[in-house]
Design a protein around this motif. Structure first.
Motif, PDB file in Angstrom:
ATOM      1  N   THR A  42       0.833  -1.206   0.000  1.00 32.09           N
ATOM      2  CA  THR A  42       0.000   0.000   0.000  1.00 32.09           C
ATOM      3  C   THR A  42       0.865   1.254   0.000  1.00 32.09           C
ATOM      4  O   THR A  42       0.619   2.205  -0.756  1.00 32.09           O
ATOM      5  CB  THR A  42      -0.925   0.008   1.227  1.00 32.09           C
ATOM      6  OG1 THR A  42      -1.672  -1.207   1.261  1.00 32.09           O
ATOM      7  CG2 THR A  42      -1.875   1.188   1.189  1.00 32.09           C
ATOM      8  N   MET A  43       1.895   1.256   0.815  1.00 29.75           N
ATOM      9  CA  MET A  43       2.744   2.442   0.925  1.00 29.75           C
ATOM     10  C   MET A  43       3.566   2.658  -0.334  1.00 29.75           C
ATOM     11  O   MET A  43       3.750   3.797  -0.791  1.00 29.75           O
ATOM     12  CB  MET A  43       3.613   2.337   2.177  1.00 29.75           C
ATOM     13  CG  MET A  43       2.790   2.137   3.442  1.00 29.75           C
ATOM     14  SD  MET A  43       3.636   2.520   4.985  1.00 29.75           S
ATOM     15  CE  MET A  43       3.612   4.313   4.969  1.00 29.75           C
ATOM     16  N   ASP A  44       4.050   1.574  -0.939  1.00 29.60           N
ATOM     17  CA  ASP A  44       4.772   1.704  -2.198  1.00 29.60           C
ATOM     18  C   ASP A  44       3.858   2.248  -3.296  1.00 29.60           C
ATOM     19  O   ASP A  44       4.280   3.059  -4.135  1.00 29.60           O
ATOM     20  CB  ASP A  44       5.339   0.351  -2.638  1.00 29.60           C
ATOM     21  CG  ASP A  44       6.553  -0.062  -1.825  1.00 29.60           C
ATOM     22  OD1 ASP A  44       7.151   0.811  -1.158  1.00 29.60           O
ATOM     23  OD2 ASP A  44       6.906  -1.263  -1.843  1.00 29.60           O
ATOM     24  N   ALA A  45       2.608   1.786  -3.307  1.00 27.79           N
ATOM     25  CA  ALA A  45       1.657   2.278  -4.301  1.00 27.79           C
ATOM     26  C   ALA A  45       1.403   3.774  -4.120  1.00 27.79           C
ATOM     27  O   ALA A  45       1.281   4.521  -5.098  1.00 27.79           O
ATOM     28  CB  ALA A  45       0.344   1.501  -4.210  1.00 27.79           C
ATOM     29  N   MET A  46       1.329   4.218  -2.883  1.00 30.07           N
ATOM     30  CA  MET A  46       1.040   5.637  -2.643  1.00 30.07           C
ATOM     31  C   MET A  46       2.213   6.526  -3.037  1.00 30.07           C
ATOM     32  O   MET A  46       2.024   7.578  -3.664  1.00 30.07           O
ATOM     33  CB  MET A  46       0.680   5.853  -1.164  1.00 30.07           C
ATOM     34  CG  MET A  46       0.267   7.286  -0.836  1.00 30.07           C
ATOM     35  SD  MET A  46      -1.152   7.852  -1.794  1.00 30.07           S
ATOM     36  CE  MET A  46      -2.426   6.767  -1.127  1.00 30.07           C
ATOM     37  N   VAL A  47       3.433   6.153  -2.674  1.00 29.48           N
ATOM     38  CA  VAL A  47       4.569   7.023  -2.999  1.00 29.48           C
ATOM     39  C   VAL A  47       4.869   7.010  -4.491  1.00 29.48           C
ATOM     40  O   VAL A  47       5.593   7.875  -4.989  1.00 29.48           O
ATOM     41  CB  VAL A  47       5.832   6.643  -2.188  1.00 29.48           C
ATOM     42  CG1 VAL A  47       5.558   6.765  -0.688  1.00 29.48           C
ATOM     43  CG2 VAL A  47       6.319   5.233  -2.534  1.00 29.48           C
ATOM     44  N   ALA A  48       4.295   6.054  -5.230  1.00 30.22           N
ATOM     45  CA  ALA A  48       4.480   6.003  -6.679  1.00 30.22           C
ATOM     46  C   ALA A  48       3.458   6.839  -7.436  1.00 30.22           C
ATOM     47  O   ALA A  48       3.550   6.975  -8.660  1.00 30.22           O
ATOM     48  CB  ALA A  48       4.395   4.544  -7.158  1.00 30.22           C
ATOM     49  N   GLN A  49       2.471   7.417  -6.733  1.00 34.02           N
ATOM     50  CA  GLN A  49       1.402   8.153  -7.405  1.00 34.02           C
ATOM     51  C   GLN A  49       1.906   9.404  -8.125  1.00 34.02           C
ATOM     52  O   GLN A  49       2.738  10.144  -7.604  1.00 34.02           O
ATOM     53  CB  GLN A  49       0.321   8.555  -6.397  1.00 34.02           C
ATOM     54  CG  GLN A  49      -0.455   7.397  -5.820  1.00 34.02           C
ATOM     55  CD  GLN A  49      -1.192   6.616  -6.891  1.00 34.02           C
ATOM     56  OE1 GLN A  49      -2.121   7.115  -7.518  1.00 34.02           O
ATOM     57  NE2 GLN A  49      -0.765   5.377  -7.094  1.00 34.02           N
ATOM     58  N   THR A  50       1.367   9.635  -9.314  1.00 36.15           N
ATOM     59  CA  THR A  50       1.673  10.869 -10.042  1.00 36.15           C
ATOM     60  C   THR A  50       0.955  12.058  -9.410  1.00 36.15           C
ATOM     61  O   THR A  50       1.368  13.198  -9.591  1.00 36.15           O
ATOM     62  CB  THR A  50       1.247  10.752 -11.510  1.00 36.15           C
ATOM     63  OG1 THR A  50      -0.152  10.427 -11.576  1.00 36.15           O
ATOM     64  CG2 THR A  50       2.044   9.657 -12.213  1.00 36.15           C
ATOM     65  N   VAL A  51      -0.130  11.782  -8.691  1.00 41.89           N
ATOM     66  CA  VAL A  51      -0.842  12.779  -7.905  1.00 41.89           C
ATOM     67  C   VAL A  51      -0.790  12.329  -6.454  1.00 41.89           C
ATOM     68  O   VAL A  51      -1.209  11.218  -6.131  1.00 41.89           O
ATOM     69  CB  VAL A  51      -2.305  12.926  -8.368  1.00 41.89           C
ATOM     70  CG1 VAL A  51      -3.103  13.771  -7.389  1.00 41.89           C
ATOM     71  CG2 VAL A  51      -2.364  13.532  -9.765  1.00 41.89           C
ATOM     72  N   ARG A  52      -0.271  13.167  -5.599  1.00 47.92           N
ATOM     73  CA  ARG A  52       0.012  12.743  -4.223  1.00 47.92           C
ATOM     74  C   ARG A  52      -0.770  13.607  -3.223  1.00 47.92           C
ATOM     75  O   ARG A  52      -0.933  14.803  -3.433  1.00 47.92           O
ATOM     76  CB  ARG A  52       1.519  12.857  -3.954  1.00 47.92           C
ATOM     77  CG  ARG A  52       1.977  12.298  -2.626  1.00 47.92           C
ATOM     78  CD  ARG A  52       3.485  12.397  -2.490  1.00 47.92           C
ATOM     79  NE  ARG A  52       4.173  11.443  -3.359  1.00 47.92           N
ATOM     80  CZ  ARG A  52       5.497  11.366  -3.466  1.00 47.92           C
ATOM     81  NH1 ARG A  52       6.273  12.205  -2.790  1.00 47.92           N
ATOM     82  NH2 ARG A  52       6.046  10.478  -4.275  1.00 47.92           N
ATOM     83  N   PRO A  53      -1.257  13.016  -2.128  1.00 47.44           N
ATOM     84  CA  PRO A  53      -1.987  13.800  -1.121  1.00 47.44           C
ATOM     85  C   PRO A  53      -1.063  14.753  -0.382  1.00 47.44           C
ATOM     86  O   PRO A  53       0.148  14.528  -0.285  1.00 47.44           O
ATOM     87  CB  PRO A  53      -2.531  12.728  -0.177  1.00 47.44           C
ATOM     88  CG  PRO A  53      -1.549  11.603  -0.296  1.00 47.44           C
ATOM     89  CD  PRO A  53      -1.149  11.594  -1.750  1.00 47.44           C
ATOM     90  N   ILE A  54      -1.650  15.795   0.163  1.00 48.59           N
ATOM     91  CA  ILE A  54      -0.871  16.732   0.961  1.00 48.59           C
ATOM     92  C   ILE A  54      -0.545  16.133   2.321  1.00 48.59           C
ATOM     93  O   ILE A  54       0.434  16.496   2.970  1.00 48.59           O
ATOM     94  CB  ILE A  54      -1.622  18.075   1.105  1.00 48.59           C
ATOM     95  CG1 ILE A  54      -0.677  19.159   1.599  1.00 48.59           C
ATOM     96  CG2 ILE A  54      -2.840  17.942   2.012  1.00 48.59           C
ATOM     97  CD1 ILE A  54      -1.272  20.552   1.516  1.00 48.59           C
ATOM     98  N   GLU A  55      -1.356  15.158   2.741  1.00 51.79           N
ATOM     99  CA  GLU A  55      -1.154  14.536   4.051  1.00 51.79           C
ATOM    100  C   GLU A  55      -1.749  13.125   4.037  1.00 51.79           C
ATOM    101  O   GLU A  55      -2.866  12.920   3.559  1.00 51.79           O
ATOM    102  CB  GLU A  55      -1.829  15.385   5.135  1.00 51.79           C
ATOM    103  CG  GLU A  55      -1.491  15.011   6.557  1.00 51.79           C
ATOM    104  CD  GLU A  55      -2.043  16.031   7.551  1.00 51.79           C
ATOM    105  OE1 GLU A  55      -2.026  15.725   8.759  1.00 51.79           O
ATOM    106  OE2 GLU A  55      -2.496  17.125   7.126  1.00 51.79           O
TER     107      GLU A  55
END
Length: 312
Positions: A42-55
């Motif tokens: 899950t964490m690898d998928a999130m840091v790979a996003q082209t659009v990333r959350p502010i928090e």
């Protein structure tokens, strides 16, 4: 139901951190408890996003495994990731406990001017353009309250869709506009939270959507209820949740019959129906909102009419 073969081009692969991602005013909250087996996916998928959350707030809800250590490892590399630790209840509480942890995380938000909020489970993975596609959908329709892709799990050597109607946003990664989320009053702390929120949004004039897209698949790694015992317990909980939510008796029966096609075949649907009516006989509490109940019954009766009209 859509099935993806083992060698589908949609199969999840290792993800690398995105270069120069677009930061959006999105806060993601992940209630996690003993998620070390799949959390890195899950964490690898999130840091790979082209659009990333502010928090991204991960609420550790009393883990006994390495879950908080994994979060700390990623938080040290990525400042948008935060660990929030919640006291150990001593047990896993389904439904209401997850929402309670989510609400605890919501109280810890730093970027209070966020415009979007999401609940994400700690056993999911998704492609690097997932959030990019979610925000494209939200931008196309100002009345779209919540959105997700379709959820798949790996079973019997293929990826199998977890069936939901098109308007039912996946509870594993539910992304809301803040205005809509506040309009519906957030999530209810009960097993039925994942249905009450959607129907409340419709009742208030919003739309919701889960859609098919080659870049918007969600992979659910934890197969809930992998043993017969847990499957049976899950169907009993489902029936209780339908009672709490306020299902019309006819729709509760129809929902149970519909789920007889899934494992455990026949008995699973019967357990849902049994649990619903047992809850009624026991006088268990229900979601106290008469307006919601009237809306839900009207919607359910319309769905049944549409189904039988098509069959005739």
């Amino acid at each position: 139901m859509h099935h993806l073969s083992q060698h589908s081009e949609l199969e999840p692969t290792a993800a690398l951190p995105a270069d120069n991602p677009t930061i959006v005013p999105l806060v993601i909250i992940s209630p996690v408890r003993d998620e070390s087996q799949y959390l890195r996916l899950t964490m690898d998928a999130m840091v790979a996003q082209t659009v990333r959350p502010i928090e991204w707030i991960l609420v550790d809800d009393g883990s006994k495994d390495a879950t908080p250590d994994i979060i700390r490892e990623y938080a040290a590399k990525y400042p948008f990731i935060r660990l929030v630790e919640r006291g150990d209840r001593g047990f896993r509480k389904l439904g209401g406990g997850v929402v309670a942890a989510f609400n605890f995380g919501k109280e810890q938000i730093i970027h209070t001017d966020y415009e979007y909020i999401a609940k994400l489970d700690g056993d999911m993975s998704f492609g690097p353009h997932y959030l990019e596609h979610m925000f494209a959908k939200l931008a196309s329709d100002p009345k779209l309250a919540a959105v997700s892709g379709k959820v798949y799990r790996f079973e019997h050597n293929r990826y199998i869709e977890e069936t939901h109607i098109e308007e039912q946003v996946a509870g594993q990664f539910k992304l809301y506009r803040r205005d809509a989320f506040e309009d519906i009053g957030g999530f209810v702390e009960h097993l039925a939270w994942d249905g009450i929120d959607i129907h409340t949004a419709w009742m208030r004039g919003w739309t919701t959507l889960s859609f098919y897209d080659n870049a918007a698949w969600l992979w659910h790694h934890r197969i809930m209820g992998s043993s017969d015992k847990h499957i049976y317990e899950g169907r009993l909980r489902w029936g209780r949740g339908n009672w709490y939510m306020g299902y019309h008796p006819l729709y509760a029966i129809a929902a149970g019959i519909n789920r007889m096609r899934e494992k455990p075949y026949i008995i699973g649907g019967l357990l849902m129906i049994y649990s619903y009516f047992l809850s009624a006989l026991r006088g268990l509490p229900r979601y106290e909102n008469p307006e919601f109940r009237r809306y839900l019954h009207s919607w359910q009766m319309q769905r049944l009419k549409q189904y039988f009209f098509k069959k005739s």
